[in-house]
Design an enzyme around this catalytic site. Structure first.
Site, PDB file in Angstrom:
ATOM      1  N   ASP A  56       1.202  -1.248  -0.311  1.00  0.00           N
ATOM      2  CA  ASP A  56       0.232  -0.175  -0.354  1.00  0.00           C
ATOM      3  C   ASP A  56       0.658   1.146  -0.061  1.00  0.00           C
ATOM      4  OD1 ASP A  56      -3.031  -0.906   1.542  1.00  0.00           O
ATOM      5  OD2 ASP A  56      -1.655  -2.230   0.478  1.00  0.00           O
TER       6      ASP A  56
ATOM      7  N   GLU B  24      -5.090  -4.842  -7.199  1.00  0.00           N
ATOM      8  CA  GLU B  24      -5.720  -5.712  -6.409  1.00  0.00           C
ATOM      9  C   GLU B  24      -6.972  -4.599  -6.337  1.00  0.00           C
ATOM     10  OE1 GLU B  24      -2.700  -5.740  -2.537  1.00  0.00           O
ATOM     11  OE2 GLU B  24      -5.063  -4.042  -1.610  1.00  0.00           O
TER      12      GLU B  24
END
Length: 897
Positions: free
Chosen positions: A469, A540
């Site tokens: 992230d 994702e």
């Protein structure tokens, strides 16, 4: 899957206090057979490497004398025998201590307090060999730290053996002797927020032991005075000709004796001889680089859909005075990987000079990190069956055999470290994980060095994502990059799986815009800059819940839980996500399901509607990325479905369930990823043929028909002579015009045939004259709301269709059985049979799994027929005669033999 940074620390705290326990002993795909009561490793002479065959484990709360545990003859009565790779909880489940932890809320009943103390792992081993033989313990895969003891002596402490990915080559020569010896590891509780280890974020319910244990082999290595380590091959392939490759062999030699020695290191690489002599001072270590070996017309490794997967071998032997001192080797492939950024900033992977649309899913291991090679092989074969080419491993970097299988099957892998714990601890001012200290940097560097050395020769590996992230800070990035370069890492290094940059590795070229919960199918065609639609590389993304089949639901949930599943969208679902998670309920999905298809009237109705919803959504996601791959502006370059599979019995983020049953998400993905595929575009109504093969597909005929639900044809057009470029090329067959007289819910049938008239693609859509409308003004990190939904409720009123099914099964000498079922719509009217799903059944009427179907979830108009073929292991019938269950949206369920 992702929480806003400002919430992650508080969520982590909540997760900690809700880790309550329960687990089981029912055999599952992830479990292994119970080990022998005592595992004894017999280690050979110089050049041998012998994994410890198993351990006995026990809580440190029941051990009084630490040193005694690792002495031969220690009375281990009442200890639990476990596999050589086992977390504590996996071992207890293996010993039938708990009821099935994957059923209902059993996992919650296991007392977490049992795992708040260290646990001991011990094993006996027998050593042979002369006085010049040295002994090493190769220790890795510890979650997350351990003391290592040998014959009553602590040879390494937990401040050294720390971090799941670090590897430790412990010289224990002075502590062992010929005959019986003992090894013990005192494994401390795993804490993903304190150590660089593994955690589960919000993927699943975390196990109460947090995976404390040893999940890779502990290997006993034997050598003479010279140890041989780190043997590898640096390959360079001439692109685009692919006619020549150069191989550079490297290895580390280490003199572990107190005397100078002269050694000869020789062997073969790709069957070419290499040799070198080296003089080493006492305790000297040196890296050898052998002369470059040239290969003309090398055998090139390709992803499965693009070519073959040939592999070469490196074999080296270090000899002293003509005697083998040590051996080393690697299996490797020759291929070229590049991943430049395009003009729009998207990362574009190229394999051997050819463009590649990365189509994959996020990989999950078993919740207890149990290693079952057959089960993993089955899951990877499903990747191929789905038409995918890649799996992403966000942390949870699997053992060597996983990458061996990926090499053999031609499946690309995107390994990297995980988010939301110590790996991303306060590196960019966010609140994910604890801040790093000076002690973390050497562990991180050692972790990267070990993984780089392990993965670099696997041709299936195409890059390393050092952040997920968040990109690392400058200091952490340099730490990682230095380790990668020292390991001769020649593949792309990506700073993060999200749209971040780092000083050394630059822009990631990836995006992590979500969604992770339900969005309508047309969402994927929208290139809104804040969205996860088909542009760039989405690392994702998915529409969230993937409800399993009714067979699996009844296997994993209690009757009362199943009742709540379809009646109460706001209910916390234990098998969806932890209670603190955004995804702990199915409310967004269930609201859309009821709004588009009509409120469910029973569990069976809920599940069948869910399958249609998942099919249309997953198909649209992959189709949109496939269509936009060749866009001139802002093309799609990669998409990772979040996720490929779940580590346990789940209600979301999975293309197939834990037991390997195939639901609507699976069938939708497989349809979208056909090698030659006709598809409908939700945004502009174009009908496009996408060709994933290398060769041009010419002479195609495409027929597009629209029908009301009573089967009345309202539009039909045929296009002939269509030619489609290869390597992901596309061609527009036609754009469907506005058509009058359509019912609010209607069907579209697309059929493509080749020059011989053979059907090469068939695709059926259920559509609405009322469009789904995404409300981008209220877009959030995990989904985009809709201000209006499509109306598909007309499907509920479809007239019944009549289908005749005939089956035939053949058992083959290779241990597989093939079952063919021929389906024919025998209706006399116009009504199609929608979404016909076939399951092979075995003992007790249970589905035979895994299974590979030629096609499934098909729709047939009156007079049409098709033959579906299933292939599966004969042993999975357990002696039963196979039958086939056919169900359909408007066809009653029937079982035929």
């Amino acid at each position: 899957m992702r929480l806003p940074a400002r919430l992650q620390k508080s969520v982590r705290f909540l997760a900690a206090i809700t880790l309550a326990a329960a687990t089981s002993a029912v055999a599952s795909p992830g479990s292994a057979a119970a080990p022998p009561a005592r595992a004894v490793t017999v280690a050979g002479g110089p050049g041998s490497a012998t994994p410890i065959a198993g351990f006995l484990i026990q809580s440190s709360a029941k051990v009084a004398d630490e040193a005694a545990v690792s002495r031969p003859g220690y009375p281990a009565a009442g200890w639990y025998p476990v596999s050589p790779r086992s977390t504590v909880l996996a071992g207890l489940v293996q010993n039938h201590k708990y009821p099935d932890p994957f059923y209902s809320t059993n996992l919650r009943s296991i007392p977490e307090a049992d795992f708040a103390v260290p646990w001991w792992y011990r094993a006996d081993l027998t050593l042979a060999g002369g006085p010049d033989t040295r002994t090493y313990l190769d220790v890795s895969g510890v979650l997350s730290r351990a003391d290592v003891w040998v014959n009553g002596v602590r040879v390494a402490t937990s401040d050294r053996v720390v971090g799941v990915y670090t590897r430790h080559d412990l010289d224990v020569t002075d502590h062992v002797h010929s005959g019986r010896n003992s090894v013990a590891l005192k494994v401390y509780p795993n804490d993903p927020n304190r150590d660089l280890t593994m955690g589960w974020i919000d993927w699943v319910q975390s196990p109460p032991d947090r995976n404390m244990g040893v999940v890779r082999d502990v290997v006993v290595r034997r050598a003479g005075p010279v140890a041989l380590r780190d043997a590898h091959v640096v390959t360079s392939l001439a692109v685009p000709s692919l006619r020549h490759a150069e191989l550079t062999v490297k290895a580390t030699v280490r003199n572990d004796s107190a005397q100078p020695v002269r050694a000869t290191v020789s062997g073969t690489v790709a069957d070419r001889r290499v040799t070198q002599q080296v003089a080493l001072a006492a305790h000297e270590t040196r890296t050898l680089t052998f002369g470059t070996v040239g290969l003309d017309r090398p055998r090139i490794w390709w992803p499965a859909a693009m070519g073959g997967q040939p592999l070469y071998d490196l074999r080296l032997t270090a000899s002293v005075h003509g005697r083998t001192s040590d051996t080393a080797g690697e299996r490797f492939g020759i291929r070229d990987v590049r991943a430049p950024l395009n003009a729009d900033g998207g990362r574009e992977y190229q394999i051997n000079g050819r463009p590649l649309l990365v189509k994959g899913g996020g990989w999950s291991p078993d919740l207890f990190l149990r290693w079952n090679p057959d089960y993993v092989s089955d899951k990877l074969r499903y990747v191929l069956d789905l038409g995918l080419n890649t799996v992403r491993l966000e942390g949870h970097l699997e053992p060597d055999e996983f990458f061996d299988l990926a090499d053999r099957y031609g499946i690309l892998t995107l390994p990297g470290f995980e988010c939301c714990d110590k790996w991303e601890g306060d590196v960019n001012g966010d609140e994910s994980g604890e801040p790093w200290t000076g002690a973390d940097f050497p562990v991180a560097k050692a972790s990267m060095a070990a993984e780089a050395a392990r993965l670099r020769d696997h041709p299936s590996v195409i890059s390393f994502l050092i952040g997920s992230d968040f990109a690392p800070s400058a200091a952490i990035e340099k730490n990682y990059v230095d380790a990668l370069r020292a390991a001769d890492w020649s593949l792309p290094i990506v700073p993060a799986a999200s749209a971040n940059s780092a000083p050394i590795t630059g822009e990631s070229g990836m995006k992590m815009n979500g969604p992770y919960d339900w969005v309508p199918p047309n969402y994927w065609y929208d290139k809104h800059p804040d969205g996860g639609g088909a542009f760039g590389f989405a690392s994702e993304t998915s529409a969230g819940p993937d409800i399993p089949t009714l067979d699996t639901l009844r296997r994993m949930m209690s009757p009362s839980e199943l009742d709540t599943l379809w009646k109460d969208p706001a209910a916390k679902q234990y098998h969806s996500a932890p209670s603190w998670s955004t995804f702990s309920t199915l409310k967004i999905f269930d609201t859309a399901l009821a709004g588009r298809y009509g409120p469910p009237t029973s569990l069976e109705d809920y599940v069948r509607k869910a399958q249609l919803a998942q099919y249309e959504n997953v198909r649209a996601q992959y189709e949109a990325y496939g269509r936009n791959f060749t866009d001139a502006s802002n093309p799609s370059t990669g998409v990772i479905y979040w996720m490929l599979n779940s580590g346990w019995t789940s209600l979301h983020w999975q293309l197939f369930d834990y037991y390997l049953d195939q639901n609507g998400a699976y069938h939708g993905a497989k349809k979208a990823n056909e090698p030659l595929h006709a598809q409908y575009s939700y945004d502009d109504r174009s009908v496009v043929v996408v060709n994933s093969r290398h060769a041009v597909a010419g002479g195609l005929t495409v027929r597009v028909s629209l029908y009301n639900l009573d089967g009345t044809e309202k539009f039909s057009r045929t296009v002939t002579g269509l030619s489609v470029p290869g390597d992901g090329g596309r061609a527009v067959a036609l754009t469907v015009p506005a058509v009058g007289g359509l019912s609010q819910t209607y069907l579209a049938k697309l059929v493509a045939t080749d020059a011989s008239g053979t059907e090469v693609s068939r695709n059926v859509y259920w559509l609405s004259t009322k469009a789904d409308v995404v409300d981008w003004a209220r877009n959030d990190w995990y989904y985009a709301p809709t201000s209006s939904m499509a109306d598909l409720t007309g499907l509920a009123a479809m007239a019944p269709a009549t289908v005749r099914a005939v089956t035939a099964s053949v058992a083959h000498p290779d241990g597989t059985t093939t079952t063919a079922v021929t389906l024919r719509n025998t209706g006399t009217g116009k009504t199609p049979a929608l979404y016909l799903d076939a399951h092979v059944l075995g003992t007790g009427g249970a589905p035979v799994l895994p299974v590979r179907w030629s096609d499934n979830a098909v729709s047939l108009w009156p007079g049409e027929s098709t033959t579906l073929t299933a292939t599966y292991r004969t042993a999975d019938l357990h002696g039963a005669r196979p039958s086939v269950r056919i169900s359909g949206w408007n066809v009653p369920t029937v079982v035929v033999r």
